[in-house]
Design a protein around this motif. Structure first.
Motif, PDB file in Angstrom:
ATOM      1  N   CYS A  71       0.830  -1.204   0.000  1.00 18.81           N
ATOM      2  CA  CYS A  71       0.000   0.000   0.000  1.00 18.81           C
ATOM      3  C   CYS A  71       0.866   1.255   0.000  1.00 18.81           C
ATOM      4  N   VAL A  72       0.522   2.196  -0.875  1.00 16.88           N
ATOM      5  CA  VAL A  72       1.226   3.475  -0.952  1.00 16.88           C
ATOM      6  C   VAL A  72       0.182   4.583  -0.894  1.00 16.88           C
ATOM      7  N   GLU A  73       0.453   5.592  -0.081  1.00 17.88           N
ATOM      8  CA  GLU A  73      -0.451   6.729   0.048  1.00 17.88           C
ATOM      9  C   GLU A  73       0.293   8.006  -0.334  1.00 17.88           C
ATOM     10  N   VAL A  74      -0.313   8.782  -1.232  1.00 14.99           N
ATOM     11  CA  VAL A  74       0.187  10.111  -1.582  1.00 14.99           C
ATOM     12  C   VAL A  74      -0.743  11.096  -0.879  1.00 14.99           C
ATOM     13  N   ALA A  75      -0.220  11.788   0.122  1.00 15.97           N
ATOM     14  CA  ALA A  75      -1.037  12.699   0.933  1.00 15.97           C
ATOM     15  C   ALA A  75      -0.638  14.148   0.656  1.00 15.97           C
ATOM     16  N   VAL A  76      -1.603  14.945   0.202  1.00 15.98           N
ATOM     17  CA  VAL A  76      -1.362  16.374  -0.015  1.00 15.98           C
ATOM     18  C   VAL A  76      -1.597  17.064   1.325  1.00 15.98           C
ATOM     19  N   LYS A  77      -0.524  17.598   1.897  1.00 16.98           N
ATOM     20  CA  LYS A  77      -0.595  18.229   3.213  1.00 16.98           C
ATOM     21  C   LYS A  77      -0.875  19.721   3.137  1.00 16.98           C
ATOM     22  N   GLN A  78      -0.491  20.340   1.999  1.00 14.31           N
ATOM     23  CA  GLN A  78      -0.675  21.786   1.889  1.00 14.31           C
ATOM     24  C   GLN A  78      -0.732  22.173   0.416  1.00 14.31           C
ATOM     25  N   CYS A  79      -1.540  23.181   0.129  1.00 14.17           N
ATOM     26  CA  CYS A  79      -1.620  23.741  -1.222  1.00 14.17           C
ATOM     27  C   CYS A  79      -1.106  25.177  -1.206  1.00 14.17           C
ATOM     28  N   ARG A  80      -0.817  25.699  -2.387  1.00 17.52           N
ATOM     29  CA  ARG A  80      -0.322  27.078  -2.529  1.00 17.52           C
ATOM     30  C   ARG A  80      -1.301  28.072  -1.916  1.00 17.52           C
ATOM     31  N   ASN A  81      -0.765  29.110  -1.339  1.00 16.72           N
ATOM     32  CA  ASN A  81      -1.556  30.235  -0.818  1.00 16.72           C
ATOM     33  C   ASN A  81      -2.679  29.807   0.123  1.00 16.72           C
ATOM     34  N   GLY A  82      -2.472  28.707   0.845  1.00 19.61           N
ATOM     35  CA  GLY A  82      -3.478  28.261   1.808  1.00 19.61           C
ATOM     36  C   GLY A  82      -4.727  27.669   1.186  1.00 19.61           C
ATOM     37  N   GLY A  83      -4.652  27.264  -0.076  1.00 24.00           N
ATOM     38  CA  GLY A  83      -5.811  26.672  -0.745  1.00 24.00           C
ATOM     39  C   GLY A  83      -6.313  25.436  -0.015  1.00 24.00           C
ATOM     40  N   ILE A  84      -7.629  25.201  -0.076  1.00 30.06           N
ATOM     41  CA  ILE A  84      -8.200  24.054   0.636  1.00 30.06           C
ATOM     42  C   ILE A  84      -8.582  22.905  -0.296  1.00 30.06           C
ATOM     43  N   ASP A  85      -8.611  23.151  -1.592  1.00 30.15           N
ATOM     44  CA  ASP A  85      -8.841  22.098  -2.577  1.00 30.15           C
ATOM     45  C   ASP A  85      -7.572  21.971  -3.412  1.00 30.15           C
TER      46      ASP A  85
END
Length: 119
Positions: A71-85
């Protein structure tokens, strides 16, 4: 937090895992990604943390992994400029079959699918 889960066939090692992003996506573009892996999605450990620059388009998340992980998980922890999507344009993975005889790895399909469970 956004994530992508990958399940690999037995004895397939991750040779490379790359993600394509687009700087034009602005606040939808990931800026910090963590890749975790393990035998199950509840027993994972962190393999890499990747900071994505504002000019990046193709980002290498993993390369030449010597240990097998189901199992491999790619987790997005943060986006540019505080984006939530977030927007990820593609995810590319190359796998190599683990061999004990020292032979060259062979090409094969390496992502498990729901259809395989029924066969």
């Amino acid at each position: 937090q956004h994530w992508i889960h990958l399940e690999l066939f037995p004895d397939v090692l991750v040779h490379s895992l790359r993600m394509t992003v687009d700087p034009a996506d602005s606040s939808y573009m990931p800026s910090l990604v963590v890749v975790n892996a393990g035998d199950t999605f509840t027993t994972m450990r962190e393999l890499s943390t990747v900071n994505i620059r504002t000019t990046d388009t193709v980002v290498t998340l993993l390369a030449d992994i010597k240990e097998y992980y189901a199992c491999v998980e790619v987790a997005v922890k943060q986006c540019r400029n505080g984006g939530i999507d977030c927007k990820i344009h593609s995810l590319g993975i190359v796998g190599r079959r683990k061999t004990n005889e020292g032979h060259a790895p062979s090409s094969l399909s390496f992502l498990a699918s729901d259809n395989d469970d029924m066969q």
